[in-house]
Design a protein around this motif. Structure first.
Motif, PDB file in Angstrom:
ATOM      1  N   PHE A  22       0.869  -1.192   0.000  1.00 19.76           N
ATOM      2  CA  PHE A  22       0.000   0.000   0.000  1.00 19.76           C
ATOM      3  C   PHE A  22       0.898   1.231   0.000  1.00 19.76           C
ATOM      4  N   GLU A  59      -8.833   1.073   3.740  1.00 16.42           N
ATOM      5  CA  GLU A  59      -9.768   0.065   4.279  1.00 16.42           C
ATOM      6  C   GLU A  59     -10.402  -0.757   3.166  1.00 16.42           C
ATOM      7  N   PHE A  62      -7.881  -3.067   1.544  1.00 22.53           N
ATOM      8  CA  PHE A  62      -7.523  -4.167   2.442  1.00 22.53           C
ATOM      9  C   PHE A  62      -8.625  -5.237   2.456  1.00 22.53           C
ATOM     10  N   LYS A  66      -7.552  -8.993   1.422  1.00 20.70           N
ATOM     11  CA  LYS A  66      -7.001  -9.621   2.635  1.00 20.70           C
ATOM     12  C   LYS A  66      -6.992 -11.147   2.598  1.00 20.70           C
ATOM     13  N   PHE A  72       1.635  -7.506   4.540  1.00 18.72           N
ATOM     14  CA  PHE A  72       1.243  -6.220   3.967  1.00 18.72           C
ATOM     15  C   PHE A  72       2.318  -5.184   4.295  1.00 18.72           C
ATOM     16  N   LEU A  87      -8.437  -1.584  10.535  1.00 23.54           N
ATOM     17  CA  LEU A  87      -8.532  -2.628   9.495  1.00 23.54           C
ATOM     18  C   LEU A  87      -9.168  -3.927   9.983  1.00 23.54           C
ATOM     19  N   PRO A  89      -7.929  -6.883  11.052  1.00 22.59           N
ATOM     20  CA  PRO A  89      -7.412  -8.008  10.261  1.00 22.59           C
ATOM     21  C   PRO A  89      -7.514  -9.344  11.012  1.00 22.59           C
ATOM     22  N   PHE A  95       1.751  -6.658   9.370  1.00 23.18           N
ATOM     23  CA  PHE A  95       1.892  -5.371   8.680  1.00 23.18           C
ATOM     24  C   PHE A  95       3.286  -4.796   8.925  1.00 23.18           C
TER      25      PHE A  95
END
Length: 566
Positions: A22, A59, A62, A66, A72, A87, A89, A95
């Motif tokens: 990202f 968002e 993701f 995902k 990420f 997020l 996750p 991340f």
């Protein structure tokens, strides 16, 4: 959690995985992205690149991806708010966050499993201690009421009284701890500022792995210069980081004078230079550059007749004919160009412009193309925030990313033309704002609002261009006003964003003083003012000091801001 060994804990972990990248929409992020892409290409790492311009896009992207990824990487987004909260996750998602935004959110710092921060520890981070912010819930649940034995009633009563006293003390301690925690967090999160450029962090990684190339070094230089152009870092920090990169430049561009090591025609070379504080002057005429560079336009006060006269005096003092000054720099007489820097510096000192000389880097592609680092920053920024109706944000992002490669010089030249247009429009808007007294003092800050229908106002609806315009306007206002108090005030600026939806972009700029530490308090102030008045705002940008606001709510929002900062 901070990553201490980038190579082992980051690069070798993602090397054999598919990763999702990202990347935020700013020049430093693009440069960091180019360096990472070059490294991934070396090692055949599979990755997917997704440009994101705000939290909503992050968002959405993701949620979309995902299921397919576990790793990420976020560049220039994600460090300054609680990422896991936004997020949501799965527990196996990891991340890696390389972000210049400060302060770093404390939850991100103390999460050991899912958040890995690729951030230099030598920046002044001043993270609060773990025990001051977090507290185990079990401590508070330990009630000793389960000791119900069959002892004498008087003993029971005594024990009960002791328990009540102990619980009251615990509650008081907890309240004191919570109050202290609020104060500590308020002090820590009050100001927004920027740390070491992400492109420099990525270049450091490449250098540690002995995979650094001259191209990567140039991208690191452009990333740092972007921070300087946008006033995100202090002059001291800029000079220190220039010194670090200068050593790498000497190492990569060392050439002996003998025939064997002579450069080929299309070779690329980078050099450190003391150059002029003039925007795009080597690709423009000297006159246009003097008129449209913020530093010189503000010092001469070019929006006034007296200022125009001072510019003519300045050119006369240098002894440069107007015919030469007004034609393209490339076409000027070689005899004049040879000593031009010294002539301009000497005259600038007489006219009170002591900072006409700056430390920077230039790049040569063969013998024909030469660019300063700031030229590339302006060109790339203009491509990325181009207001063309038919191009989407992603198209602009890819165009800007491409312009950083030396195989796409045509795109870079296109960016330079757009940048000239942007700089001209900036100075025209500043002139009209100052001549019609649009900058007004609201008490604790200055305020300026651009009206719908202002020429070229569409160029300034995006965050980076509006922030740059606001900074330039504040510098020019400080040079033009005689009111000493107003010279020390910050600026809030609004520009139309979407006429149909009735929204404006609002940006807050810290005061323009020599000792300014570039720390911005408007991010928190905007949040509080919006909460207090139920104004319809959207805090969607990665820079917290830029927000979207419904035009109808503007007056109550500003009233709340004045009350808050008074």
């Amino acid at each position: 959690m901070f990553v201490s060994d980038f190579r082992k804990e980051f690069y070798e972990v993602v090397q054999n995985q598919r990763v999702l990248l990202f990347v935020a929409s700013d020049v430093d992020s693009l440069c960091a992205c180019k360096i990472l892409q070059a490294l991934f290409q070396c090692d055949h790492v599979q990755y997917t690149l997704v440009p994101v311009s705000g939290w909503q896009e992050l968002e959405t992207a993701f949620l979309e991806h995902k299921e397919q990824f576990h790793y990420f990487i976020l560049i220039n987004c994600g460090a300054n708010i609680d990422l896991l909260d936004i997020l949501q996750p799965d527990e196996d998602a990891v991340f890696f966050v390389c972000d210049t935004h400060r302060p770093v959110n404390v939850v991100n710092v103390y999460n050991d499993t899912q958040i890995k921060l690729l951030i230099k520890q030598d920046d002044d981070l001043e993270i609060p201690a773990y025990d001051d912010i977090f507290r185990d819930e079990e401590e508070d649940e330990e009630h000793s009421g389960n000791e119900r034995d069959e002892s004498e009633p008087s003993e029971k009563r005594t024990r009960l009284e002791e328990e009540i006293v102990a619980q009251t003390m615990k509650r008081r301690e907890r309240r004191e701890w919570e109050a202290r925690r609020r104060d500590i967090l308020f002090d820590y999160e009050q100001y927004e500022y920027h740390g070491t450029s992400s492109a420099m962090v990525m270049f450091d990684l490449a250098w540690m792995m002995s995979k650094d190339l001259n191209d990567m070094l140039w991208w690191a230089i452009v990333g740092l210069t972007d921070q300087w152009v946008q006033d995100k870092i202090t002059q001291m920090k800029y000079v220190t980081d220039v010194g670090v990169l200068q050593r790498h430049v000497s190492r990569h561009n060392h050439r002996d004078e003998d025939e064997e090591n002579a450069l080929s025609v299309d070779c690329m070379r980078i050099s450190f230079e003391y150059d002029l504080h003039l925007a795009l002057y080597q690709h423009w005429s000297l006159h246009d550059s003097l008129c449209n560079t913020c530093y010189t336009a503000a010092r001469f006060k070019l929006w006034s007749v007296h200022g125009q006269k001072r510019l003519q005096e300045f050119l006369a003092d240098m002894g440069l004919p107007l015919k030469q000054v007004k034609q393209k720099f490339q076409s000027m007489d070689i005899s004049l160009k040879e000593n031009l820097r010294e002539m301009i510096e000497e005259s600038a000192n007489k006219f009170g412009m002591k900072d006409m000389r700056i430390q920077t880097f230039s790049i040569h592609f063969g013998f024909k193309h030469k660019f300063l680092a700031s030229d590339v920053v302006f060109a790339t920024m203009s491509l990325m925030e181009s207001p063309e109706k038919d191009s989407s944000g992603t198209d602009n992002f890819i165009q800007a990313l491409d312009s950083l490669s030396r195989s796409n010089l045509d795109k870079l030249y296109l960016g330079l033309e757009l940048a000239k247009k942007q700089l001209r429009a900036t100075q025209q808007i500043i002139a009209s704002c100052l001549c019609t007294n649009l900058v007004i003092s609201q008490g604790p800050f200055l305020y300026c609002s651009l009206m719908e229908g202002t020429p070229d106002v569409v160029l300034f609806s995006k965050p980076a261009s509006l922030s740059l315009l606001s900074r330039h306007l504040l510098k020019s206002f400080v040079c033009s006003t005689k009111n000493r108090r107003c010279k020390l005030l910050p600026l809030v600026m609004a520009a139309p964003l979407n006429v149909e939806q009735g929204t404006v972009t609002v940006v807050g700029i810290p005061p323009e003083t020599d000792s300014s530490d570039r720390k911005n308090f408007f991010g928190r102030a905007f949040e509080k003012a919006a909460e207090g008045t139920n104004s319809r705002t959207l805090h969607n940008y990665f820079d917290l000091s830029v927000i979207e606001l419904k035009a109808e709510d503007r007056s109550k929002f500003l009233d709340a801001l004045v009350a808050l900062l008074s």
